[in-house]
Motif scaffolding. Sequence first.
Motif, mmCIF file in Angstrom:
data_model
loop_
_atom_site.group_PDB
_atom_site.id
_atom_site.type_symbol
_atom_site.label_atom_id
_atom_site.label_comp_id
_atom_site.label_asym_id
_atom_site.label_seq_id
_atom_site.Cartn_x
_atom_site.Cartn_y
_atom_site.Cartn_z
ATOM 1 N N GLU A 146 0.836 -1.204 0.000
ATOM 2 C CA GLU A 146 0.000 0.000 0.000
ATOM 3 C C GLU A 146 0.869 1.251 0.000
ATOM 4 O O GLU A 146 0.647 2.179 0.763
ATOM 5 C CB GLU A 146 -0.930 -0.023 1.227
ATOM 6 N N HIS A 148 3.425 3.816 -2.847
ATOM 7 C CA HIS A 148 3.688 4.163 -4.243
ATOM 8 C C HIS A 148 5.184 4.374 -4.401
ATOM 9 O O HIS A 148 5.784 5.207 -3.715
ATOM 10 C CB HIS A 148 2.919 5.437 -4.618
ATOM 11 N N LYS A 173 4.435 -4.021 -11.029
ATOM 12 C CA LYS A 173 3.138 -3.409 -11.334
ATOM 13 C C LYS A 173 2.236 -4.400 -12.053
ATOM 14 O O LYS A 173 1.036 -4.504 -11.759
ATOM 15 C CB LYS A 173 3.341 -2.162 -12.186
ATOM 16 N N ASP A 179 2.580 0.008 -7.391
ATOM 17 C CA ASP A 179 2.547 0.949 -8.508
ATOM 18 C C ASP A 179 3.733 1.903 -8.361
ATOM 19 O O ASP A 179 4.311 2.032 -7.285
ATOM 20 C CB ASP A 179 1.231 1.721 -8.503
ATOM 21 N N SER A 181 5.949 5.645 -10.046
ATOM 22 C CA SER A 181 6.093 6.812 -10.905
ATOM 23 C C SER A 181 7.573 7.108 -11.053
ATOM 24 O O SER A 181 8.400 6.639 -10.267
ATOM 25 C CB SER A 181 5.377 8.041 -10.304
ATOM 26 N N GLN A 206 1.740 13.845 -5.672
ATOM 27 C CA GLN A 206 0.874 13.833 -4.486
ATOM 28 C C GLN A 206 -0.543 14.270 -4.815
ATOM 29 O O GLN A 206 -1.501 13.802 -4.203
ATOM 30 C CB GLN A 206 1.473 14.727 -3.395
ATOM 31 N N GLN A 208 -1.937 13.592 -7.647
ATOM 32 C CA GLN A 208 -2.493 12.447 -8.371
ATOM 33 C C GLN A 208 -2.814 11.292 -7.429
ATOM 34 O O GLN A 208 -3.798 10.567 -7.637
ATOM 35 C CB GLN A 208 -1.498 11.990 -9.439
ATOM 36 N N PHE A 209 -1.992 11.113 -6.400
ATOM 37 C CA PHE A 209 -2.201 10.028 -5.424
ATOM 38 C C PHE A 209 -2.210 10.631 -4.021
ATOM 39 O O PHE A 209 -1.278 10.418 -3.225
ATOM 40 C CB PHE A 209 -1.095 8.981 -5.547
ATOM 41 N N HIS A 211 -3.638 10.065 -1.214
ATOM 42 C CA HIS A 211 -3.701 9.245 -0.004
ATOM 43 C C HIS A 211 -2.627 8.162 0.031
ATOM 44 O O HIS A 211 -2.636 7.319 0.924
ATOM 45 C CB HIS A 211 -5.085 8.606 0.115
ATOM 46 N N LYS A 212 -1.718 8.192 -0.925
ATOM 47 C CA LYS A 212 -0.685 7.167 -1.005
ATOM 48 C C LYS A 212 0.572 7.582 -0.243
ATOM 49 O O LYS A 212 1.003 8.732 -0.283
ATOM 50 C CB LYS A 212 -0.300 6.899 -2.471
ATOM 51 N N ASN A 239 3.865 12.665 2.954
ATOM 52 C CA ASN A 239 3.537 11.314 2.499
ATOM 53 C C ASN A 239 4.769 10.457 2.251
ATOM 54 O O ASN A 239 4.652 9.243 2.071
ATOM 55 C CB ASN A 239 2.704 11.376 1.217
#
Length: 398
Positions: A146, A148, A173, A179, A181, A206, A208-209, A211-212, A239
């Motif tokens: 969980e 990125h 992936k 996942d 980037s 951040q 784009q994601f 909560h990651k 994050n």
Amino acid sequence: MLDPILQKKDEIEQKLNNYLLKGARRGFLLKRAALTSREEVQASVHSFLDKPSATSLALLLRNMFNSGVWVSKSTLELLFSLLRLVENVDFNPEDAQTKLVLQRVSAGEPLDHHSDAQIFKVLLGERRYFHQNPGYSPISVIENCEVHLILISGVFNEIFSTAAFERGADHLKEKGIIDFSKISVNGRKSSRHNAELINQQLLEIQKQFPHKKLWLLGYSKGGIDALHFLRSHFKYHPNVIGLSTIASPIMGTNHPNHKLIRFLTSFSKFKIYRIIDQGKDLFIQGLQNSLRSDIRHSWFFRNHERLPKNIFYSALAFQSNWHESHVWMMLTKLLFQSKHPNDGVVDVQFAQFPSFFEAHNLGITEGHHLVGTRSSEYPQEALLEALIIFLRYKNRIS
């Protein structure tokens, strides 16, 4: 007499099954290399035909060369693998101590008398053995993450078509494990300059994601750039949970002090150079200063207390003999000879965090400095899997 015969029959069947699975896996990798390469070259051709320019031509030639290398090496790896019934890896799956480590890691049980480097060596050994002998059933288990993953490449990665270790990240992936980037940094610029690039791009990631949790993976100078980013911009990125460096000269390198480099950069003192240079930094002194061992040591001692304490750090070094290296690394070893073990670029003694800094030093593994390229025969998929398993075991990622 029957039992030994049946046992031998089972052993032969297992080796044959492993051989067939190995061939199928290598065939899949070759097919993927060919398909991806064709798409890249076609896109580059269309781009050049639409807007012919020196830049689009250089991009086309780069992609044609990189694609040719990737497909050629994938073909050779398939042929060589088919000539061997079982791949030889420095790993014994029947060793009692090895099994103990793997079982305790899988169960989440402590290994009080084992260092981080010893645990990681076993995990990497099994994952490599599994990737090269797919008929083997591994004890270690890799689960979905969980977090990125953020790939940060090193010096002059622009000459390659993909980011360092992107092939391995693509594998993870596709398996639904994690996942990722990519961060684009400038291979010619200083770490201070690239730290700002990382900052700006991570702000977009951040969004784009949102909560990651973000896990930074810095390869070579990318690890140094990431440390500068954490030192100056971490407050804007809550994050981020950790940084893993691979073959990064954390404490610098002596190459910029080589007499040839010092001779060339001595011309920067002359007025005529400053007129020609016009701020372009033709001798990449900003890059050199980001890598010099004396400057890196000084920077770390002055700034390690200002690095964030609520995230994790890990470091892995590579080591190879000159005949085991990529051809570019052979030339580097010849030109920049070192008395210390190295991967062709970075001395292993500088690729670990100092003892006074809390970090997971994962030791030294075999490999040259370019194992992160997509055409490398090194099983980078296995390395990233082992890294994930280790960090989960240490409760660093979830």
